[in-house]
Design a protein around this motif. Structure first.
Motif, PDB file in Angstrom:
ATOM      1  N   PHE A  27      43.396  40.271  65.515  1.00 32.97           N
ATOM      2  CA  PHE A  27      42.287  39.554  66.203  1.00 32.97           C
ATOM      3  C   PHE A  27      40.992  40.352  65.972  1.00 32.97           C
ATOM      4  O   PHE A  27      40.012  39.783  65.711  1.00 32.97           O
ATOM      5  N   PHE A  28      41.037  41.353  65.613  1.00 30.27           N
ATOM      6  CA  PHE A  28      39.862  42.222  65.019  1.00 30.27           C
ATOM      7  C   PHE A  28      39.653  41.695  63.600  1.00 30.27           C
ATOM      8  O   PHE A  28      38.276  41.456  63.280  1.00 30.27           O
ATOM      9  N   ARG A  31      37.997  38.503  64.273  1.00 31.93           N
ATOM     10  CA  ARG A  31      36.775  38.416  64.689  1.00 31.93           C
ATOM     11  C   ARG A  31      35.774  38.809  63.355  1.00 31.93           C
ATOM     12  O   ARG A  31      34.639  38.008  63.364  1.00 31.93           O
ATOM     13  N   LYS A  34      35.119  35.793  61.214  1.00 28.32           N
ATOM     14  CA  LYS A  34      34.627  34.813  61.972  1.00 28.32           C
ATOM     15  C   LYS A  34      33.063  35.145  61.988  1.00 28.32           C
ATOM     16  O   LYS A  34      32.283  34.032  61.703  1.00 28.32           O
ATOM     17  N   ILE A  35      32.782  36.225  62.447  1.00 27.36           N
ATOM     18  CA  ILE A  35      31.397  36.819  62.578  1.00 27.36           C
ATOM     19  C   ILE A  35      30.673  36.716  61.297  1.00 27.36           C
ATOM     20  O   ILE A  35      29.438  36.398  61.274  1.00 27.36           O
ATOM     21  N   LYS A  38      29.351  33.044  60.697  1.00 27.79           N
ATOM     22  CA  LYS A  38      28.896  32.309  61.667  1.00 27.79           C
ATOM     23  C   LYS A  38      27.247  32.062  61.373  1.00 27.79           C
ATOM     24  O   LYS A  38      26.507  33.102  61.147  1.00 27.79           O
ATOM     25  N   GLN A  39      26.861  30.997  61.931  1.00 27.13           N
ATOM     26  CA  GLN A  39      25.464  30.394  61.705  1.00 27.13           C
ATOM     27  C   GLN A  39      24.908  30.511  60.356  1.00 27.13           C
ATOM     28  O   GLN A  39      23.650  30.881  60.059  1.00 27.13           O
TER      29      GLN A  39
ATOM     30  N   HIS B 106      32.333  39.289  72.176  1.00 18.44           N
ATOM     31  CA  HIS B 106      31.432  39.088  71.035  1.00 18.44           C
ATOM     32  C   HIS B 106      30.540  37.836  71.271  1.00 18.44           C
ATOM     33  O   HIS B 106      30.986  36.809  71.346  1.00 18.44           O
ATOM     34  N   GLU B 108      28.850  36.056  69.334  1.00 15.26           N
ATOM     35  CA  GLU B 108      29.134  34.916  68.423  1.00 15.26           C
ATOM     36  C   GLU B 108      30.325  34.065  68.446  1.00 15.26           C
ATOM     37  O   GLU B 108      30.544  33.063  67.896  1.00 15.26           O
ATOM     38  N   LEU B 109      31.288  34.486  69.278  1.00 14.73           N
ATOM     39  CA  LEU B 109      32.558  33.955  69.250  1.00 14.73           C
ATOM     40  C   LEU B 109      32.515  32.986  70.500  1.00 14.73           C
ATOM     41  O   LEU B 109      31.764  33.149  71.482  1.00 14.73           O
ATOM     42  N   LEU B 117      40.559  37.695  72.006  1.00 14.62           N
ATOM     43  CA  LEU B 117      40.406  38.984  71.704  1.00 14.62           C
ATOM     44  C   LEU B 117      40.300  40.227  72.728  1.00 14.62           C
ATOM     45  O   LEU B 117      40.750  41.199  72.649  1.00 14.62           O
ATOM     46  N   SER B 120      43.598  40.848  73.943  1.00 14.26           N
ATOM     47  CA  SER B 120      44.423  41.362  73.130  1.00 14.26           C
ATOM     48  C   SER B 120      43.929  43.150  72.991  1.00 14.26           C
ATOM     49  O   SER B 120      44.670  44.090  72.707  1.00 14.26           O
ATOM     50  N   GLN B 149      29.866  29.112  72.148  1.00 16.56           N
ATOM     51  CA  GLN B 149      29.531  30.598  71.939  1.00 16.56           C
ATOM     52  C   GLN B 149      28.975  31.193  72.880  1.00 16.56           C
ATOM     53  O   GLN B 149      28.625  30.743  73.849  1.00 16.56           O
TER      54      GLN B 149
END
Lengths: 272, 403
Positions: A27-28, A31, A34-35, A38-39, B106, B108-109, B117, B120, B149
């Protein structure tokens, strides 16, 4: 299930615990990936564009001036093969090196094996790597259709492995130092710039005439990894001495980095 | 059965570094280059000292104490965030700690991604999250924004989502820091209901809070901490009472007459103080305790139909009640009249109040008048409204008959 919480000492690595937390690593990493894009309009295309544009720029400026006889590679292939591994190392140590500070608010509030944070930082760069790899194969087909596919299949994982061990060791070391001395936030980008010149990414080792400097460069496992990959493109097997030396040095870096991280890990929450 | 958690002589030491004034250090360091390498001046500080206690499975324990008493450090040691300097803890169950809600959220998510997340990070397995996903979203009430988001959420929505994930944690031992003190009242009630469910289902909870009412409601046993040590460990009502008295009884809560030229010398209020049931001056009272207000008046005239008027006012100055006590009913010794008014327990709602008192004559003549004196706080010790602490639900708590 019974366990103890005791004063910190020793250097045990709890691999089972790390395995229990494997989903958190996932998951980290997810993340971070994904980040990252993003945008952005182009998204993961940036993973291709960055090395590609660098390749173009280096080709335009350096190709004519450099002697790259030693590998018999067209310069764009030469530089791309260097960049693809270099990017794993550079992005890896910068992400991992800053990861503990970036995630300090999480570290202070909950427990999980701290190693997960630099691990997932580096795994994230592997996603970029795989995208870049596709571009690399395209470049290969374009400039050098006769490249040796088989030896790349064997030697690319080897050179990637060396790069990852090195990146992981250095990344963890820097991450731990960064928690204690925030100077490393400034040292890391500077260090990466310097290392780019100390690693034969855009120039071949053969242009260096000074034997002492050459020896020093040979100690750099990233230089070795790049060397192995470049040889592979032509179907040349690397010397066992080179492979052994790279593996050894990257393993030393890996162990030192990991041990230092492990030793200081206990106090991250107090310092962060 | 062995206790689920054994805490044995836990101590935690911190070093505090004192930074010198910059010019001083620069000058001295330039004078003495070696000092660049010397250790900074440091002082040892024990955040926890010899903490020992046991927790049995299914118990819920409240940890209370003033700021800086070491509560949070204790929770951090228990949740393995920071190691103890000495001692050890034996745990016989999976610990999940909730020192904050929404750890790792976060912006942005999307909401969905954040649930996974955060879950977890809190130690839930992906399967567990998947199985309870609909319930979590339902609890948070954000179905429509699942794939938006997080940064576009209102702060209330973020908080609800964070709580919702935490509410579905399912460990044997749960460690909770002051996290329930936020959110709107309805949602708080939902969370507290959930917590009560957790305790009923036989799981173990360690709960830090400043809200005595909540501690009383949720915990059977409590620890009172002070300066890194456990001061009292007993049933919750004993410990919360101790906390309230220990915390505030030193602070005098007295009105004393200060002579002025313009004063009425015939009769005036000399002294008023509030005391607890043990006769000590106090400004904080548990909801379940009587409030005694002692009056001393000086009367140099002959008393006819004068009265002592006492009123309790809320923090906005609204009157809760008024009491009229004829002066001739007070105890008299020479020119001094004394009396103690007892406000019944379990009546005035937890909040802050002040006294208004005056000596008046039935024809309206005022001899002495004082407003906003002797500020008292009534602390929640487990009223039905404890989860609404700080909210306005009226100034008295009564129970009504229903037909």
């Amino acid at each position: 299930m019974e366990y103890e919480i005791k004063p910190a000492k020793g250097l045990q690595f709890n691999l089972k615990e790390l395995w229990d937390f494997r989903e958190l690593i996932y998951f980290f990493t997810l993340r971070d990936v994904k980040i990252k894009y993003k945008q952005t309009v182009l998204g993961a295309l940036w993973a291709i564009l960055q090395p590609f544009l660098l390749m173009v720029i280096f080709t335009v400026f350096f190709a004519a001036h450099l002697d790259i006889q030693s590998y018999n590679l067209p310069y764009p292939v030469f530089v791309f093969s260097g960049l693809i591994l270099w990017n794993v190392f550079a992005t890896g140590i910068s992400t991992a090196g800053n990861s503990m500070v970036v995630n300090s608010n999480i570290i202070k509030k909950i427990y999980f094996p701290r190693l997960i944070i630099p691990i997932s930082g580096i795994l994230g760069t592997l996603v970029d790597f795989s995208v870049t790899l596709l571009m690399f194969i395209v470049v290969l087909f374009y400039y050098l259709p006769s490249f040796s596919f088989l030896s790349i299949c064997v030697l690319l994982p080897l050179s990637l492995f060396i790069t990852l061990m090195t990146t992981f060791g250095a990344g963890c070391f820097l991450a731990a130092l960064n928690v204690k001395y925030r100077d490393f936030r400034y040292i890391i980008p500077f260090m990466i710039q310097v290392l780019l010149f100390l690693t034969p990414v855009i120039y071949p080792v053969s242009i260096i005439k000074n034997e002492g400097v050459k020896m020093l460069l040979n100690l750099n496992p990233i230089a070795g990894a790049i060397d192995i990959l470049r040889g592979a493109i032509n179907g040349t097997s690397p010397s066992l001495a080179l492979v052994g030396q790279c593996l050894l040095i990257s393993f030393i870096l890996f162990s030192v980095g990991l041990s230092y991280f492990r030793k200081t890990e206990y106090y991250f929450a107090d310092l962060a | 059965m062995k206790p689920i958690l054994e805490v044995q002589n836990i101590s935690k030491k911190f070093k505090i570094y004192h930074e010198q004034l910059p010019y001083e250090s620069l000058r001295s360091k330039l004078m003495n280059p070696l000092s660049f390498f010397s250790q900074k001046e440091s002082e040892v500080f024990w955040a926890l000292k010899n903490i020992s206690f046991n927790v049995n499975a299914g118990e819920s324990i409240g940890i209370i104490g003033k700021n800086g008493a070491g509560k949070s450090t204790l929770l951090k040691v228990l949740s393995k965030i920071t190691p103890p300097t000495e001692g050890k803890i034996i745990s016989r169950g999976r610990i999940a700690s909730l020192l904050e809600v929404g750890t790792g959220f976060h912006p942005e998510l999307t909401g969905r991604e954040n649930v996974y997340l955060n879950g977890s990070i809190l130690g839930m397995k992906q399967k567990e999250i998947q199985n309870q996903f609909d319930e979590i979203i339902d609890f948070a009430g954000i179905e429509k924004f699942l794939d938006t988001q997080l940064k576009h959420y209102s702060s209330g929505m973020q908080l609800r989502l964070a709580f919702a994930v935490a509410a579905f944690l399912n460990p044997e031992i749960m460690i909770i820091d002051e996290v329930l003190a936020v959110g709107d009242a309805d949602f708080q009630k939902k969370c507290i209901g959930k917590m009560e469910g957790v305790t009923r289902s036989g799981r173990t909870i360690l709960f830090v809070s400043h809200q005595m009412g909540l501690v009383n409601q949720l915990c059977s046993r409590a620890l009172l901490m002070n300066k890194g040590q456990i001061l009292v460990s007993d049933t919750t009502d004993v410990v919360t009472a101790k906390y309230l008295s220990f915390d505030y009884h030193e602070s005098e809560n007295i009105f004393i007459h200060t002579p002025k030229l313009t004063d009425n010398k015939e009769m005036f209020i000399e002294k008023v103080s509030t005391i607890d049931d043990k006769g000590r001056p106090s400004s904080v009272f548990g909801f379940n305790k009587e409030i005694k207000t002692q009056f001393a008046l000086i009367v140099n005239n002959k008393i006819s139909d004068e009265i002592l008027s006492v009123a309790l006012q809320d923090k906005y100055g609204n009157r809760i009640f008024t009491i009229h006590k004829p002066l001739n009913q007070l105890e008299t010794k020479d020119n001094r009249l004394t009396g103690t008014m007892i406000i019944p327990a379990n009546f005035i709602a937890p909040n802050i109040y002040t006294f208004h008192f005056a000596i008046v004559k039935s024809d309206g003549k005022v001899f002495d008048i004082h407003e906003g004196q002797c500020r008292i706080r009534i602390a929640d010790t487990g009223t039905p409204f404890s989860q609404y602490e700080g909210k306005d639900y009226g100034n008295i708590i009564i129970s009504c008959k229903w037909e």
